[in-house]
Design an enzyme around this catalytic site. Structure first.
Site, PDB file in Angstrom:
ATOM      1  N   SER A  23       0.830  -1.213   0.000  1.00  0.00           N
ATOM      2  CA  SER A  23       0.000   0.000   0.000  1.00  0.00           C
ATOM      3  C   SER A  23       0.862   1.260   0.000  1.00  0.00           C
ATOM      4  O   SER A  23       1.879   1.324   0.698  1.00  0.00           O
ATOM      5  CB  SER A  23      -0.893   0.034   1.242  1.00  0.00           C
ATOM      6  OG  SER A  23      -1.813  -1.031   1.250  1.00  0.00           O
ATOM      7  N   ILE A  24       0.423   2.269  -0.746  1.00  0.00           N
ATOM      8  CA  ILE A  24       1.087   3.573  -0.713  1.00  0.00           C
ATOM      9  C   ILE A  24       1.064   4.134   0.710  1.00  0.00           C
ATOM     10  O   ILE A  24       2.053   4.708   1.173  1.00  0.00           O
ATOM     11  CB  ILE A  24       0.410   4.525  -1.722  1.00  0.00           C
ATOM     12  CG1 ILE A  24       0.784   4.109  -3.158  1.00  0.00           C
ATOM     13  CG2 ILE A  24       0.801   5.974  -1.457  1.00  0.00           C
ATOM     14  CD1 ILE A  24       0.024   4.844  -4.254  1.00  0.00           C
ATOM     15  N   ALA A 100     -13.905   2.642  -6.394  1.00  0.00           N
ATOM     16  CA  ALA A 100     -15.031   2.695  -7.322  1.00  0.00           C
ATOM     17  C   ALA A 100     -15.385   1.247  -7.644  1.00  0.00           C
ATOM     18  O   ALA A 100     -14.493   0.392  -7.713  1.00  0.00           O
ATOM     19  CB  ALA A 100     -14.661   3.443  -8.593  1.00  0.00           C
ATOM     20  N   TYR A 160      -9.991   4.917 -16.386  1.00  0.00           N
ATOM     21  CA  TYR A 160      -9.949   5.446 -15.015  1.00  0.00           C
ATOM     22  C   TYR A 160     -11.317   6.050 -14.667  1.00  0.00           C
ATOM     23  O   TYR A 160     -11.734   6.054 -13.518  1.00  0.00           O
ATOM     24  CB  TYR A 160      -8.815   6.459 -14.848  1.00  0.00           C
ATOM     25  CG  TYR A 160      -8.447   6.741 -13.408  1.00  0.00           C
ATOM     26  CD1 TYR A 160      -8.044   5.710 -12.558  1.00  0.00           C
ATOM     27  CD2 TYR A 160      -8.510   8.034 -12.891  1.00  0.00           C
ATOM     28  CE1 TYR A 160      -7.709   5.963 -11.238  1.00  0.00           C
ATOM     29  CE2 TYR A 160      -8.166   8.297 -11.561  1.00  0.00           C
ATOM     30  CZ  TYR A 160      -7.770   7.251 -10.745  1.00  0.00           C
ATOM     31  OH  TYR A 160      -7.445   7.512  -9.432  1.00  0.00           O
ATOM     32  N   LYS A 167     -11.265  11.977  -8.253  1.00  0.00           N
ATOM     33  CA  LYS A 167      -9.966  12.585  -7.895  1.00  0.00           C
ATOM     34  C   LYS A 167      -9.970  14.085  -8.192  1.00  0.00           C
ATOM     35  O   LYS A 167      -9.329  14.863  -7.481  1.00  0.00           O
ATOM     36  CB  LYS A 167      -8.811  11.900  -8.627  1.00  0.00           C
ATOM     37  CG  LYS A 167      -8.483  10.482  -8.141  1.00  0.00           C
ATOM     38  CD  LYS A 167      -8.053  10.412  -6.682  1.00  0.00           C
ATOM     39  CE  LYS A 167      -7.465   9.039  -6.349  1.00  0.00           C
ATOM     40  NZ  LYS A 167      -7.212   8.886  -4.885  1.00  0.00           N
TER      41      LYS A 167
HETATM   42  O1  0WE Z   1      -6.683   5.391  -7.990  1.00  0.00           O
HETATM   43  C1  0WE Z   1      -6.298   4.363  -8.506  1.00  0.00           C
HETATM   44  C2  0WE Z   1      -7.093   3.070  -8.329  1.00  0.00           C
HETATM   45  C3  0WE Z   1      -8.127   3.129  -7.256  1.00  0.00           C
HETATM   46  C4  0WE Z   1      -9.139   2.019  -7.322  1.00  0.00           C
HETATM   47  C5  0WE Z   1      -8.838   0.724  -7.699  1.00  0.00           C
HETATM   48  C6  0WE Z   1      -9.826  -0.259  -7.711  1.00  0.00           C
HETATM   49  C7  0WE Z   1      -9.547  -1.678  -8.175  1.00  0.00           C
HETATM   50  C8  0WE Z   1     -10.514  -2.639  -7.552  1.00  0.00           C
HETATM   51  C9  0WE Z   1     -10.435   2.320  -6.993  1.00  0.00           C
HETATM   52  N1  0WE Z   1     -11.410   1.392  -6.996  1.00  0.00           N
HETATM   53  C10 0WE Z   1     -11.123   0.124  -7.344  1.00  0.00           C
HETATM   54  N2  0WE Z   1     -12.136  -0.800  -7.335  1.00  0.00           N
HETATM   55  C11 0WE Z   1     -11.913  -2.125  -7.467  1.00  0.00           C
HETATM   56  O2  0WE Z   1     -12.880  -2.914  -7.475  1.00  0.00           O
HETATM   57  N3  0WE Z   1      -5.158   4.358  -9.273  1.00  0.00           N
HETATM   58  C12 0WE Z   1      -4.472   5.599  -9.507  1.00  0.00           C
HETATM   59  C13 0WE Z   1      -4.618   3.141  -9.913  1.00  0.00           C
HETATM   60  C14 0WE Z   1      -5.221   3.023 -11.270  1.00  0.00           C
HETATM   61  O3  0WE Z   1      -6.446   2.511 -11.437  1.00  0.00           O
HETATM   62  C15 0WE Z   1      -6.734   2.561 -12.789  1.00  0.00           C
HETATM   63  C16 0WE Z   1      -5.663   3.138 -13.459  1.00  0.00           C
HETATM   64  C17 0WE Z   1      -4.674   3.425 -12.500  1.00  0.00           C
HETATM   65  C18 0WE Z   1      -3.363   4.071 -12.708  1.00  0.00           C
HETATM   66  C19 0WE Z   1      -7.889   2.167 -13.485  1.00  0.00           C
HETATM   67  C20 0WE Z   1      -7.932   2.314 -14.857  1.00  0.00           C
HETATM   68  C21 0WE Z   1      -6.875   2.885 -15.528  1.00  0.00           C
HETATM   69  C22 0WE Z   1      -5.721   3.293 -14.852  1.00  0.00           C
END
Ligand code: 0WE
Length: 260
Positions: A23-24, A100, A160, A167
């Site tokens: 984790s960050i 999400a 995203y 965000k």
């Molecule tokens: O903020 C994020 C990801 C946050 C996140 C990840 C998940 C995966 C599992 C939020 N909700 C969920 N829900 C789930 O069920 N990032 C910056 C990482 C991220 O996520 C992406 C990215 C990047 C980079 C999704 C699509 C495209 C690029």
């Protein structure tokens, strides 16, 4: 040899968003603790309790650990009541929480359901406002609130989707919180991280090719390390950054400056 006092000596902080060692939140927590901060942690749900307990235990058996679902006002109230009892005052809050529904991060943004939009904004953006309101009364000497963001807040990153919109709300919330809390000497900033291989990134289609894309296109021609997020967190948490508030600090190998 006399050693100089550590940069966060005497400071107390609370960290939201540790799920596991990748984790960050954990990378930044280690940097803050190494710099002398005393930390408390929260975890989301029984599922993560044991894992987080094992990690935070490495800071000593007295490390406070509270359950907290950031979508529940009563959980947030209970955490800050406990912090008031366990720590008295607080200097640092790290918000490293986002969610999400998975299907909203696949396909097209235009298909985002009302419910997925609501959940993403509740967990990922509103929670910062609620935590700031809970923390402020425990920060009579000022303090530093730090949130994690991503470039998808500003430009379109395919898939995203609603997280990018959430965000954007988070980054705007950072600015409005900075304005409200400035008179109390409480700062609020965000770190916008390049992609990091965490639990939250796992299972995201094309994530590996995204890491490769950064290696090829970012000015520094590489991805970022947890240690570098820790150092940015250390700067924002410490008195090194007492004139900086409402900002988004990119820790992304320079990717954000590129036009092509
Ligand atoms: O903020 C994020 C990801 C946050 C996140 C990840 C998940 C995966 C599992 C939020 N909700 C969920 N829900 C789930 O069920 N990032 C910056 C990482 C991220 O996520 C992406 C990215 C990047 C980079 C999704 C699509 C495209 C690029």
């Amino acid at each position: 040899m006399e050693s100089s006092p550590k940069i966060l000596a005497g400071k107390k902080g609370v960290v939201f968003g540790v799920a596991n060692k990748r984790s960050i939140a954990w990378a930044i927590a280690q940097a803050l603790a190494d710099a002398g901060a005393q930390l408390a942690f929260t975890y989301q749900g029984e599922r993560l309790k044991e894992n987080v307990e094992e990690l935070t235990g490495t800071f000593g058996p007295g490390t406070p650990l509270y359950p907290c679902d950031v979508t529940r006002d009563e959980d947030i109230t209970r955490v800050f009541d406990s912090l008031g009892k366990d720590f008295g005052t607080l200097d640092i809050v790290l918000h490293s929480v986002a969610f999400a529904p998975k299907d909203a991060l696949e396909g097209l943004f235009i298909n985002t359901s009302r419910e997925a939009f609501r959940v993403a904004h509740d967990v990922s953006a509103y929670s910062l406002v609620a935590l700031a309101r809970g923390a402020a009364p425990l920060m009579p000497n000022g303090g530093s609130i730090i949130a994690m963001s991503y470039y998808g807040a500003v430009k379109v990153i395919p898939h995203y989707n609603v997280m990018g919109v959430a965000k954007a709300a988070l980054e705007a919330s950072v600015r409005y919180l900075a304005y409200d809390l400035g008179p109390k000497k409480i700062r609020c900033n965000a770190i916008s991280a390049g992609p990091v291989n965490t639990l939250a990134a796992r299972g995201i289609a094309g994530f590996t090719s995204m890491l490769k894309y950064y290696e090829e296109h970012a000015p520094l021609k590489r991805n970022i390390e947890g240690r570098e997020l820790g150092d940015a967190g250390l700067f924002l948490a410490s008195d090194m950054s007492t004139a900086t508030t409402g900002q988004v600090l990119y820790v992304d190998s320079g990717y954000e400056i590129m036009g092509m």
